[in-house]
Scaffold this active site. Structure first.
Site, PDB file in Angstrom:
ATOM      1  N   THR A 102       4.229  -5.777   4.802  1.00  0.00           N
ATOM      2  CA  THR A 102       3.758  -7.148   4.641  1.00  0.00           C
ATOM      3  C   THR A 102       4.760  -8.018   3.895  1.00  0.00           C
ATOM      4  OG1 THR A 102       1.491  -6.421   4.672  1.00  0.00           O
ATOM      5  CG2 THR A 102       1.897  -8.513   3.591  1.00  0.00           C
ATOM      6  N   SER A 162       3.897   0.193   7.151  1.00  0.00           N
ATOM      7  CA  SER A 162       4.063   1.518   6.544  1.00  0.00           C
ATOM      8  C   SER A 162       3.193   2.588   7.191  1.00  0.00           C
ATOM      9  CB  SER A 162       3.831   1.452   5.034  1.00  0.00           C
ATOM     10  OG  SER A 162       2.496   1.199   4.731  1.00  0.00           O
ATOM     11  N   THR A 198       2.381  -1.657   1.840  1.00  0.00           N
ATOM     12  CA  THR A 198       1.571  -1.116   0.748  1.00  0.00           C
ATOM     13  C   THR A 198       0.679   0.053   1.174  1.00  0.00           C
ATOM     14  OG1 THR A 198      -0.166  -2.741   1.151  1.00  0.00           O
ATOM     15  CG2 THR A 198       1.515  -3.309  -0.500  1.00  0.00           C
ATOM     16  N   ASP A 199       0.371   0.145   2.489  1.00  0.00           N
ATOM     17  CA  ASP A 199      -0.628   1.140   2.920  1.00  0.00           C
ATOM     18  C   ASP A 199      -0.230   2.578   2.589  1.00  0.00           C
ATOM     19  OD1 ASP A 199      -2.123  -0.941   3.859  1.00  0.00           O
ATOM     20  OD2 ASP A 199      -1.580  -0.658   5.965  1.00  0.00           O
TER      21      ASP A 199
END
Ligand code: ASP
Length: 359
Positions: free
Chosen positions: A47, A94, A127-128
């Site tokens: 992101t 990710s 971030t995942d």
């Protein structure tokens, strides 16, 4: 003649003042520039490099659009804290980070940190699965220099996008001598967390990265890192893992426990060639009676099974009713990372169990 001498004197004085003031303007900047530490920023996508179609869009945008150079240009004040150079390792969300990308990233970081002129490394990441990459690096980076992962919850086009300030904070920590020897860190939203304990806790909100039981390593205040705690587990230079010799990682699957589950996912994982299985068990790593025969079959075939908890927090206790090694207090996704690496050095369950407690 004396008039001529006066003019020459005046010109000399003006020239001296001019040259002096020119030196006075440029000189103070030179030492600062050369003394700034060199931080390498490796971009992987996510992101933080994403773009949306409106300033309010913070889901469903396109991840991995901006390049490493564009990310760095979006934070002009980086030049005040470090000399930065950017490299693109991948440009994906990710959820698409593969073992191949993990190995490429880790090898490059070890190369960079071996250079005397590199003070630290920042990795920008979706971030995942950021915590998985961070924990992987925490186990394979062979240096005490700071390695910091960062990302953002809002794409670059959003109002109050968090990417630029997270990059500035991450580079500041990576450039800081006080950050050395603290393992791989996760820096977002003013917080400095350890790769071992920090996890994503909310699907959409800005303050999603937390370290629920073990706390943060520190906080950034006015962009100055303040460290408070340290991780007791072994990490980076203290582990036996050597990625320089690896071109692939063993297959390890995670199987999620729930009511009325069955053994067929275990059978499928074994048939597919899994060398390890992490059980994301219920509660303190409990496994249902419906799954136990298949788990037993997997272990009998030499597959290493590790019990963890779908809760994501808390220790897994010994319990003779269940099958598998104890995943300490690693959440399932981090237990998988450690089990993959453990299987690169041993198939011995006792040694793997020791590693699960040590790292
Ligand atoms: N799906 C995105 C990713 O992990 C989410 C994010 O970066 O926040 O790449």
């Amino acid at each position: 003649m004396s008039q001529y001498r006066n003019v020459v004197c005046k010109l000399l004085v003006i020239g001296w003042i001019f040259t002096g003031s020119a030196i006075a303007q440029t000189e103070p900047q030179r030492p600062t520039q050369t003394l700034l530490p060199h931080v390498a920023v490796l971009a992987t996508g996510g992101t933080i490099a994403g773009t949306g179609t409106s300033e309010t869009q913070s889901t469903g945008y396109k991840p991995g659009v901006l390049t490493a150079d564009a990310l760095l240009k979006s934070v002009p004040s980086l030049g005040k804290v470090a000399q930065v150079s950017g490299e693109q390792v991948s440009n994906v969300g990710s959820e698409n980070i593969t073992n191949e990308i993990l190995l490429k990233l880790a090898k490059r970081i070890n190369q960079l940190l071996a250079q005397p002129d590199i003070a630290g490394v920042v990795v920008t990441h979706g971030t995942d699965t950021l915590e998985e990459t961070a924990y992987f690096l925490n186990l394979v980076v062979k240096s005490d220099k700071p390695v910091v992962l960062t990302g953002s919850m809002r794409p670059s086009t959003a109002i109050s996008a968090d990417g630029p300030s997270n990059i500035l904070q991450a580079v500041t920590v990576a450039a800081s001598p006080t950050a050395r020897g603290r393992g791989v860190m996760i820096v977002l939203n003013d917080r400095i967390g350890s790769a071992r304990y920090t996890t994503k806790t909310n699907a959409t909100t800005l303050d999603t990265f937390r370290s629920p039981d073990d706390g943060y390593l520190g906080t950034l205040i006015d962009n100055v890192p303040h460290f408070e705690t340290a991780v007791a587990k072994l990490q980076t230079t203290q582990t036996p893992f050597d990625v320089s010799k690896l071109d692939s990682l063993p297959e390890v699957d995670i199987i999620y426990g729930h009511q009325n589950d069955g053994g067929y996912l275990y059978d499928a994982a074994v048939a597919h060639g899994a060398r390890g299985i992490v059980v994301a068990g219920v509660g303190a790593g409990s496994e249902s009676l419906l799954t136990l025969p298949s788990i037993r079959k997997a272990v009998d075939k030499g597959v290493i099974v590790v019990r963890s908890s779908r809760i994501g927090n808390g220790y897994i206790p010994e319990d003779p009713a269940y099958i598998g090694l104890l995943g300490d207090n690693l959440n399932p996704q981090k237990a998988r990372i450690l089990l993959m690496l453990a299987l690169t050095v041993t198939n011995n369950p006792e040694r793997v169990q020791d590693m699960l407690h040590q790292f």
